[in-house]
Design an enzyme around this catalytic site. Sequence first.
Site, PDB file in Angstrom:
ATOM      1  N   LYS A 102       8.844  -0.479  14.474  1.00 48.98           N
ATOM      2  CA  LYS A 102       9.465  -0.143  13.183  1.00 48.98           C
ATOM      3  C   LYS A 102      10.558   0.902  13.389  1.00 48.98           C
ATOM      4  O   LYS A 102      11.658   0.798  12.844  1.00 48.98           O
ATOM      5  CB  LYS A 102       8.426   0.450  12.218  1.00 48.98           C
ATOM      6  N   GLY A 162      -4.848  -1.770   4.746  1.00 51.10           N
ATOM      7  CA  GLY A 162      -3.998  -2.877   4.304  1.00 51.10           C
ATOM      8  C   GLY A 162      -4.667  -4.232   4.519  1.00 51.10           C
ATOM      9  O   GLY A 162      -4.679  -5.086   3.629  1.00 51.10           O
ATOM     10  N   ARG A 163      -5.256  -4.444   5.696  1.00 50.65           N
ATOM     11  CA  ARG A 163      -5.847  -5.752   5.985  1.00 50.65           C
ATOM     12  C   ARG A 163      -7.218  -5.922   5.337  1.00 50.65           C
ATOM     13  O   ARG A 163      -7.865  -6.961   5.517  1.00 50.65           O
ATOM     14  CB  ARG A 163      -5.917  -5.966   7.497  1.00 50.65           C
ATOM     15  N   GLU A 193      10.476  -4.483   4.857  1.00 50.67           N
ATOM     16  CA  GLU A 193      10.630  -5.881   4.446  1.00 50.67           C
ATOM     17  C   GLU A 193      10.346  -6.050   2.953  1.00 50.67           C
ATOM     18  O   GLU A 193      11.088  -6.725   2.222  1.00 50.67           O
ATOM     19  CB  GLU A 193       9.665  -6.772   5.239  1.00 50.67           C
ATOM     20  N   GLU A 242      -5.155  -6.629  14.571  1.00 50.51           N
ATOM     21  CA  GLU A 242      -4.624  -5.320  14.180  1.00 50.51           C
ATOM     22  C   GLU A 242      -5.759  -4.290  14.159  1.00 50.51           C
ATOM     23  O   GLU A 242      -5.547  -3.112  14.431  1.00 50.51           O
ATOM     24  CB  GLU A 242      -3.916  -5.376  12.813  1.00 50.51           C
ATOM     25  N   HIS A 249      -5.157 -33.335  16.989  1.00 45.10           N
ATOM     26  CA  HIS A 249      -4.014 -34.110  17.483  1.00 45.10           C
ATOM     27  C   HIS A 249      -2.929 -33.179  18.027  1.00 45.10           C
ATOM     28  O   HIS A 249      -1.780 -33.582  18.182  1.00 45.10           O
ATOM     29  CB  HIS A 249      -3.464 -34.991  16.359  1.00 45.10           C
ATOM     30  N   LYS A 284       0.837  -1.199   0.000  1.00 43.00           N
ATOM     31  CA  LYS A 284       0.000   0.000   0.000  1.00 43.00           C
ATOM     32  C   LYS A 284       0.875   1.253   0.000  1.00 43.00           C
ATOM     33  O   LYS A 284       0.662   2.173  -0.771  1.00 43.00           O
ATOM     34  CB  LYS A 284      -0.932  -0.025   1.212  1.00 43.00           C
TER      35      LYS A 284
HETATM   36  O1  F6P Z   1       1.949  -4.069   9.982  1.00 43.53           O
HETATM   37  C1  F6P Z   1       1.613  -2.778   9.655  1.00 43.53           C
HETATM   38  C2  F6P Z   1       1.151  -2.623   8.237  1.00 43.53           C
HETATM   39  O2  F6P Z   1       0.983  -1.286   7.986  1.00 43.53           O
HETATM   40  C3  F6P Z   1      -0.144  -3.383   7.937  1.00 43.53           C
HETATM   41  O3  F6P Z   1      -1.269  -2.714   8.338  1.00 43.53           O
HETATM   42  C4  F6P Z   1      -0.025  -3.543   6.473  1.00 43.53           C
HETATM   43  O4  F6P Z   1      -0.934  -4.472   5.987  1.00 43.53           O
HETATM   44  C5  F6P Z   1       1.421  -3.951   6.346  1.00 43.53           C
HETATM   45  O5  F6P Z   1       2.081  -3.156   7.296  1.00 43.53           O
HETATM   46  C6  F6P Z   1       2.036  -3.791   4.990  1.00 43.53           C
HETATM   47  O6  F6P Z   1       1.978  -2.481   4.551  1.00 43.53           O
HETATM   48  P1  F6P Z   1       2.188  -2.097   3.031  1.00 43.53           P
HETATM   49  O7  F6P Z   1       1.092  -2.722   2.240  1.00 43.53           O
HETATM   50  O8  F6P Z   1       2.140  -0.604   2.998  1.00 43.53           O
HETATM   51  O9  F6P Z   1       3.529  -2.618   2.597  1.00 43.53           O
END
Ligand code: F6P
Length: 519
Positions: free
Chosen positions: A489, A262-263, A209, A348, A379, A203
Amino acid sequence: MTDLAAAWTALEAAARTDSATRIVDLFAAEPDRLARLSVEAAGLTLDLSKQPWSAAGLTAALDLARAAGVEARRGRQFAGEAINVTENRAVLHMALRAPDGADWQAVGKPVSAGVEAVRKAMAAFVAEVREGRLRGATGKAFTTVLHIGIGGSDLGPRMVWRALKPLVPQVDVAFVGNVDPADIAAAMARLDPETTLVVVASKTFTTQETMANAAAAKAWLQGKLGPAADDHFAACSTNLEACAAFGIPPERVFGFEDWVGGRYSIWSAVGLSVAIGLGWEAFADFLAGAAAMDEHFRRAPLERNAPVLLALAHVFNRNGLGRPVRVVEPYSDRLGLLAAYLQQLEMESNGKRVTEAGAPVSHATSTAVFGNAGTNDQHAFFQMLHQGTDIIPVDFVAVARADEGPPRQHAILLANAIAQAQALMTGSANAEEPHRHFPGDRPSSFILLDRLTPHALGALLALYEHKVFVEGTLWGVDSFDQWGVELGKTLAGKVLAELEGGEPGAHDPSTAALIGRLR
Ligand code: F6P
């Protein structure tokens, strides 16, 4: 006392009263119980009769929903008001899955034409890739999409792909989410650069990452294919400039807006990879299933409204009976990532300790959610569900008809799902042998899909999204921000600088020792 405070008090009193009666005895006391607590919505069947509430308990829960203004807030959400107050944004993932010709507005700004334009561009791109018209740098068709993203840009696509992927996909989809170099290394070791299309989903297009993995994928492809490697990238993001800066041409960037959390973004361009893997028709069915649940949520009266009732059952356990943990257990191997997906969606969204206005919440918020897939977990941790000291409610999710494999095994699977829910509720008395005594009276919900189709999966996810909305409304929190992820972060940035040789900063002794040991 406000109406809302009084409604909470009444719910707590009703839960206390109901806890004196075993769930199984409520069936005898309430002849209409099963019918009253079974709902059909968007093709799904929801049975909440094994929950611990009596008719009076349910009434108290519905009164709480009314006192909290669920209907009014639902109206404000669908009207595109900025209900994400801390970020001053509308929350309109429903606009992404509405049929063409809709007229959604985000804080007064029309959005449906833009949504349709992106969907059209996605559908065309999906067809180009699947039909082999879009080819890689060496002229070969793409056989694999490597989807790079994390959090909401990963969990939804990954879960949907596992749930719906054909036994022999025409175009396979692989996922890399973790910044652990082992994750991207495994993908690079097994994928062929000539036939791999990389879709970077983010987003913000700034997530550490994802940017690290995207850069690694770019270096890998450039190393094999030279500058033409750029033809192997597409992106899904709200940050078009950052995509351009990364070198992805605008016609390969599929956008969405800040009113998509995002979610809640699987319905947006973030679904591109799975749309390529499944074909556009299936992805469109997935959207349609969610849209059907949206319509149900918007129009059904509260007492017949599946997301509302599911939320109230969960809140009855969470707040009325003090149960902070819940299991989500799909009896469908293909739904094995549902709990992982719901962990972000629920925790979240509602793992908050202050209200929209910033005051401390009056009641405990999100339950912790875990689960994988039945029967495997029978199990593993089901021992604790049956005989542990804590009562952990379960959401069972089952699929009536199988699409593949030996039919008898599906019957075995379903028998186990039904039996586990029954065993949890009824228990089995054994006064002589305490180790063999099952106390029972352990609640569950049962959600039944007819088949695991894209439509049914869309409806199921939208059911949980709206459930989270209802719960957030009862607790008074902003379910659409996630400030709690920020501190870690920021600190990771500082620690990284030190691990890479920067000046040591001021830390607590434990943190300083770890940095000292690992730098
Ligand atoms: O973990 C925090 C967050 O902002 C989530 O809400 C989001 O889904 C994720 O990081 C990834 O964010 P992006 O889509 O901006 O890379």
